[in-house]
Design an enzyme around this catalytic site. Structure first.
Site, PDB file in Angstrom:
ATOM      1  N   CYS A  66       0.814  -1.228   0.000  1.00 45.70           N
ATOM      2  CA  CYS A  66       0.000   0.000   0.000  1.00 45.70           C
ATOM      3  C   CYS A  66       0.843   1.271   0.000  1.00 45.70           C
ATOM      4  O   CYS A  66       0.317   2.356  -0.213  1.00 45.70           O
ATOM      5  CB  CYS A  66      -0.972   0.000   1.176  1.00 45.70           C
ATOM      6  SG  CYS A  66      -0.181   0.206   2.789  1.00 45.70           S
ATOM      7  N   HIS A 103      -0.715  11.227  16.095  1.00 44.07           N
ATOM      8  CA  HIS A 103      -1.356  10.493  15.005  1.00 44.07           C
ATOM      9  C   HIS A 103      -0.347   9.523  14.386  1.00 44.07           C
ATOM     10  O   HIS A 103       0.755   9.924  14.026  1.00 44.07           O
ATOM     11  CB  HIS A 103      -1.840  11.478  13.938  1.00 44.07           C
ATOM     12  CG  HIS A 103      -2.347  10.820  12.691  1.00 44.07           C
ATOM     13  ND1 HIS A 103      -3.629  10.323  12.587  1.00 44.07           N
ATOM     14  CD2 HIS A 103      -1.739  10.576  11.505  1.00 44.07           C
ATOM     15  CE1 HIS A 103      -3.783   9.790  11.376  1.00 44.07           C
ATOM     16  NE2 HIS A 103      -2.662   9.947  10.692  1.00 44.07           N
ATOM     17  N   HIS A 106      -3.921   4.808  10.130  1.00 47.22           N
ATOM     18  CA  HIS A 106      -5.283   4.283  10.188  1.00 47.22           C
ATOM     19  C   HIS A 106      -5.233   2.763  10.180  1.00 47.22           C
ATOM     20  O   HIS A 106      -4.239   2.170   9.765  1.00 47.22           O
ATOM     21  CB  HIS A 106      -6.113   4.783   9.000  1.00 47.22           C
ATOM     22  CG  HIS A 106      -6.398   6.255   9.060  1.00 47.22           C
ATOM     23  ND1 HIS A 106      -5.536   7.195   8.540  1.00 47.22           N
ATOM     24  CD2 HIS A 106      -7.435   6.955   9.616  1.00 47.22           C
ATOM     25  CE1 HIS A 106      -6.026   8.404   8.752  1.00 47.22           C
ATOM     26  NE2 HIS A 106      -7.180   8.295   9.399  1.00 47.22           N
ATOM     27  N   ASP A 110      -8.538  -5.068   6.000  1.00 49.97           N
ATOM     28  CA  ASP A 110      -8.144  -5.827   4.807  1.00 49.97           C
ATOM     29  C   ASP A 110      -6.746  -6.428   4.970  1.00 49.97           C
ATOM     30  O   ASP A 110      -6.008  -6.578   4.006  1.00 49.97           O
ATOM     31  CB  ASP A 110      -8.218  -4.931   3.558  1.00 49.97           C
ATOM     32  CG  ASP A 110      -7.322  -3.689   3.672  1.00 49.97           C
ATOM     33  OD1 ASP A 110      -6.525  -3.618   4.637  1.00 49.97           O
ATOM     34  OD2 ASP A 110      -7.419  -2.812   2.811  1.00 49.97           O
ATOM     35  N   ARG A 119      -5.160  -4.424   8.955  1.00 51.85           N
ATOM     36  CA  ARG A 119      -3.959  -3.755   8.416  1.00 51.85           C
ATOM     37  C   ARG A 119      -3.793  -2.411   9.114  1.00 51.85           C
ATOM     38  O   ARG A 119      -4.547  -1.482   8.861  1.00 51.85           O
ATOM     39  CB  ARG A 119      -4.086  -3.550   6.902  1.00 51.85           C
ATOM     40  CG  ARG A 119      -2.974  -2.661   6.315  1.00 51.85           C
ATOM     41  CD  ARG A 119      -3.015  -2.645   4.791  1.00 51.85           C
ATOM     42  NE  ARG A 119      -4.273  -2.134   4.285  1.00 51.85           N
ATOM     43  CZ  ARG A 119      -4.466  -0.861   3.862  1.00 51.85           C
ATOM     44  NH1 ARG A 119      -3.462   0.013   3.887  1.00 51.85           N
ATOM     45  NH2 ARG A 119      -5.647  -0.482   3.404  1.00 51.85           N
ATOM     46  N   CYS A 121      -2.006   0.670   9.026  1.00 56.20           N
ATOM     47  CA  CYS A 121      -1.292   1.399   7.990  1.00 56.20           C
ATOM     48  C   CYS A 121      -0.699   2.647   8.659  1.00 56.20           C
ATOM     49  O   CYS A 121      -1.428   3.580   9.001  1.00 56.20           O
ATOM     50  CB  CYS A 121      -2.295   1.753   6.906  1.00 56.20           C
ATOM     51  SG  CYS A 121      -1.581   2.617   5.523  1.00 56.20           S
TER      52      CYS A 121
END
Ligand code: FE
Length: 133
Positions: A66, A103, A106, A110, A119, A121
């Site tokens: 990704c 932060h 996310h 999937d 996942r 990410c």
């Protein structure tokens, strides 16, 4: 060191690079395929670049394709917090460092099914890597 959650905006700007500040403190996202840990698969642990909290281990890291570091899950315990994020016209689940509120990225449903199907990410800019010795 003061509790990370008590740091002022000016203190965060001093502690972090401008790119790290944008991701960690303004919920920014590094450009896909540009992060230093995207294609990084050494053994070790990933800490929060804001406060040093241990967040992820290399055993849970996988190549999702990704463009960002992907993990099947965080370390055990409550190192990360998750919260609903409706920004940018999407409904997503944001992942934050529970110690400093930074932060991280996310989480999406999937991931590899045989490892829980999630996942995480995560931006490379939100992480520091400790190689295993
Ligand atoms: Fe943190």
């Amino acid at each position: 060191m003061p509790e990370p959650k008590e740091l002022s905006d000016a203190e965060w700007r001093e502690r972090l690079s401008p790119d790290q500040y944008h991701v960690l403190r303004e919920a920014g996202t590094e450009r896909a395929f540009t992060g230093q840990y995207d294609k990084h698969f050494e053994q070790g642990a990933y800490r929060c670049a804001g406060c040093g909290e241990m967040l992820f281990e290399s055993d849970s890291k996988y190549n999702s394709g990704c463009g960002w570091p992907a993990f099947t899950g965080p370390v055990e315990g409550d190192a990360v917090e998750e919260r609903r994020d409706v920004s940018h016209g999407m409904i997503r689940t944001e992942v934050l460092c529970s110690k400093c509120g930074g932060h991280l990225g996310h989480v999406f449903p999937d991931g590899p099914p045989e490892q829980g199907g999630m996942r995480y990410c995560i931006n490379s800019l939100s992480l520091d890597f400790d190689p295993k010795d």
